[in-house]
Design a protein around this motif. Structure first.
Motif, PDB file in Angstrom:
ATOM      1  N   LEU A 128      35.415  56.202  28.866  1.00 49.23           N
ATOM      2  CA  LEU A 128      34.989  56.569  30.254  1.00 49.23           C
ATOM      3  C   LEU A 128      36.374  56.469  30.880  1.00 49.23           C
ATOM      4  N   PRO A 129      37.095  57.669  31.333  1.00 56.26           N
ATOM      5  CA  PRO A 129      38.221  57.924  32.189  1.00 56.26           C
ATOM      6  C   PRO A 129      37.543  57.272  33.567  1.00 56.26           C
ATOM      7  N   ASN A 130      38.064  56.518  34.321  1.00 53.31           N
ATOM      8  CA  ASN A 130      38.017  55.945  35.620  1.00 53.31           C
ATOM      9  C   ASN A 130      39.200  55.672  36.313  1.00 53.31           C
ATOM     10  N   ARG A 190      37.139  50.475  41.396  1.00 50.65           N
ATOM     11  CA  ARG A 190      35.431  50.136  41.435  1.00 50.65           C
ATOM     12  C   ARG A 190      34.703  49.923  40.011  1.00 50.65           C
ATOM     13  N   ALA A 191      35.333  49.248  39.265  1.00 47.47           N
ATOM     14  CA  ALA A 191      34.785  49.273  37.770  1.00 47.47           C
ATOM     15  C   ALA A 191      33.312  48.245  37.648  1.00 47.47           C
ATOM     16  N   ALA A 218      45.310  44.825  35.827  1.00 51.12           N
ATOM     17  CA  ALA A 218      45.260  43.440  36.081  1.00 51.12           C
ATOM     18  C   ALA A 218      44.107  42.791  35.534  1.00 51.12           C
ATOM     19  N   GLY A 219      44.115  41.329  35.660  1.00 54.72           N
ATOM     20  CA  GLY A 219      42.960  40.653  35.135  1.00 54.72           C
ATOM     21  C   GLY A 219      41.602  41.027  35.670  1.00 54.72           C
ATOM     22  N   LEU A 220      40.586  41.083  34.915  1.00 53.12           N
ATOM     23  CA  LEU A 220      39.437  41.774  35.639  1.00 53.12           C
ATOM     24  C   LEU A 220      38.176  40.878  35.424  1.00 53.12           C
ATOM     25  N   ALA A 221      38.346  39.657  34.940  1.00 53.82           N
ATOM     26  CA  ALA A 221      37.159  38.652  34.428  1.00 53.82           C
ATOM     27  C   ALA A 221      36.324  38.463  35.654  1.00 53.82           C
ATOM     28  N   SER A 222      36.936  38.080  37.038  1.00 56.49           N
ATOM     29  CA  SER A 222      36.129  37.733  38.175  1.00 56.49           C
ATOM     30  C   SER A 222      35.601  38.982  38.593  1.00 56.49           C
ATOM     31  N   PHE A 223      36.118  40.199  38.471  1.00 55.65           N
ATOM     32  CA  PHE A 223      35.713  41.322  39.158  1.00 55.65           C
ATOM     33  C   PHE A 223      34.456  41.986  38.606  1.00 55.65           C
TER      34      PHE A 223
END
Length: 406
Positions: free
Chosen positions: A69-71, A11-12, A32-37
């Protein structure tokens, strides 16, 4: 400008937005790739699937992080919490602040065997259980506890490593499958609950208790109708308050955490486990209070004191099979659908999805009528009657007001 590295993609999007609104420069590290998220303007990189303290410190150095920030939450990252806890002081020496649980709390939150042993020492109310170091001890533990039991691997990810065992045939299979040590624990007959917390150096705030429905053999509360807020029996509430106070006072959590517990049929509290992260009920925590625990965590990391969240509406989470259609939300209510993530891109990946119906008290009659009109096939396992029951419990708790936080 403060540079913040978010360690994990769980939930970044809900962590990143308040950080950026506060003017921080944000990097998210995940599998995983996060650009769109996470949207434009946010850097992202990869966490290694196996992480130690040295690798973590190198990542933070390369990112020039002021705050790490641990997540945790994405599958495969649960066991990173002890690594973060051990590395925090060294990161601080290098100029990077890491708000993270103490090493001992990280151990309790990531090792079910360690938690069971400490619970016995502290007098926390947990189900009866036996720690087994090898397969030969499991049969004797079951003979002592009686069927049914749960067999839990010490260090497992959420949604895995737990086995409901009701007979000798299943026991034989499980003994051969699990990684030792394991905790063999009585299967409690009662209702499951969860509650989320956010701790800082001087205080802990608490979101409303959520009911996860009655415990059953599938060990998957996401398949049940869930509701927040809900009132606990007075005895169980007192036991929960005392247990939370001892956990927080003795083991120094710092950041988000969560307790899964049951209220047994005799009214007694049974703590199932502690997690050092936010959980699957954070959607209901947000919907019932208007205070997103993920955003509150981000603000706390920047030095803001979190406010005490208060429920002002009922949040009812409905398990809807893929292909089933819910009617439009009743008057005054909202149906909230929460998106997936890079590691779980389809909200319906398990064959169902979990929209949250959120209803202010003044629209209670329309919401109840809407729920009563749902055909049984609309919800997983034909749970339309259970949805009405849970809604009424949420409404009752809202009317009584949520107890003061622990």
């Amino acid at each position: 400008m403060v540079r913040v590295v978010v360690l994990g993609e769980f939930r970044a999007d809900r962590v990143v937005l308040p950080l950026r609104q506060s003017g921080a420069e944000v990097t998210v590290l995940g599998f995983a790739g996060l650009a769109s998220f996470v949207g434009p303007g946010v850097a992202w990189g990869r966490l290694p699937t196996a992480l130690d303290g040295q690798a973590l410190l190198r990542l933070l150095d390369v990112s020039r992080a002021d705050i790490a920030l641990p997540n945790m939450g994405s599958h495969g990252q649960e066991q990173f919490l002890p690594v973060y806890a051990r590395a925090a002081s060294r990161a601080g020496e290098a100029g990077c602040r890491m708000p993270v649980h103490s090493e001992m709390f990280a151990l309790l939150a990531s090792d079910k065997v360690a938690f069971h042993r400490v619970a016995g020492e502290r007098g926390w109310p947990v189900p009866r259980g036996v720690v087994c170091e090898e397969a030969g001890a499991v049969k004797a533990a079951v003979a002592e506890l009686g069927f049914p039991v749960l067999v839990k691997e010490a260090r497992s990810e959420f949604g895995s490593g737990r086995h409901f065992v009701e007979d000798e045939v299943r026991l034989g299979r499980v003994r051969a499958e699990v990684t030792y040590p394991v905790l063999v624990q009585e299967a409690v007959s009662g209702e499951e609950y969860a509650v989320e917390f956010l701790s800082g150096p001087s205080a802990t705030v608490e979101w409303p208790v959520a009911s996860l429905g009655r415990l059953n053999s599938d060990c998957d509360p996401g398949r049940r109708v869930r509701v927040a807020p809900v009132a606990l029996p007075a005895r169980a509430r007192g036991e929960l308050t005392a247990t939370v106070a001892d956990m927080a006072g003795t083991f120094a959590p710092w950041g988000p955490w969560q307790i899964d517990f049951a209220v047994a049929d005799d009214g007694r509290l049974k703590v199932i486990e502690v997690n050092g992260r936010l959980s699957g009920v954070s959607n209901m925590s947000w919907a019932s209070t208007g205070c997103d625990p993920h955003a509150a965590y981000a603000h706390a990391a920047l030095g803001r004191t979190p406010r005490t969240p208060r429920a002002d509406r009922v949040a009812l989470e409905l398990p809807v099979p893929n292909g089933a259609l819910l009617p439009s939300a009743p008057a005054g209510a909202e149906l909230l659908c929460f998106p997936g993530s890079p590691l779980n891109p389809a909200p319906c990946v398990r064959g169902f999805h979990r929209p949250v119906l959120t209803v202010p008290e003044r629209f209670k009659d329309a919401a109840r009528a809407w729920l009563r009109a749902l055909p049984p096939s609309t919800l997983l396992n034909g749970a339309a009657d259970e949805a009405v029951r849970q809604w009424d419990r949420g409404l009752q708790a809202l009317g009584r007001g949520r107890p003061a936080p622990s």
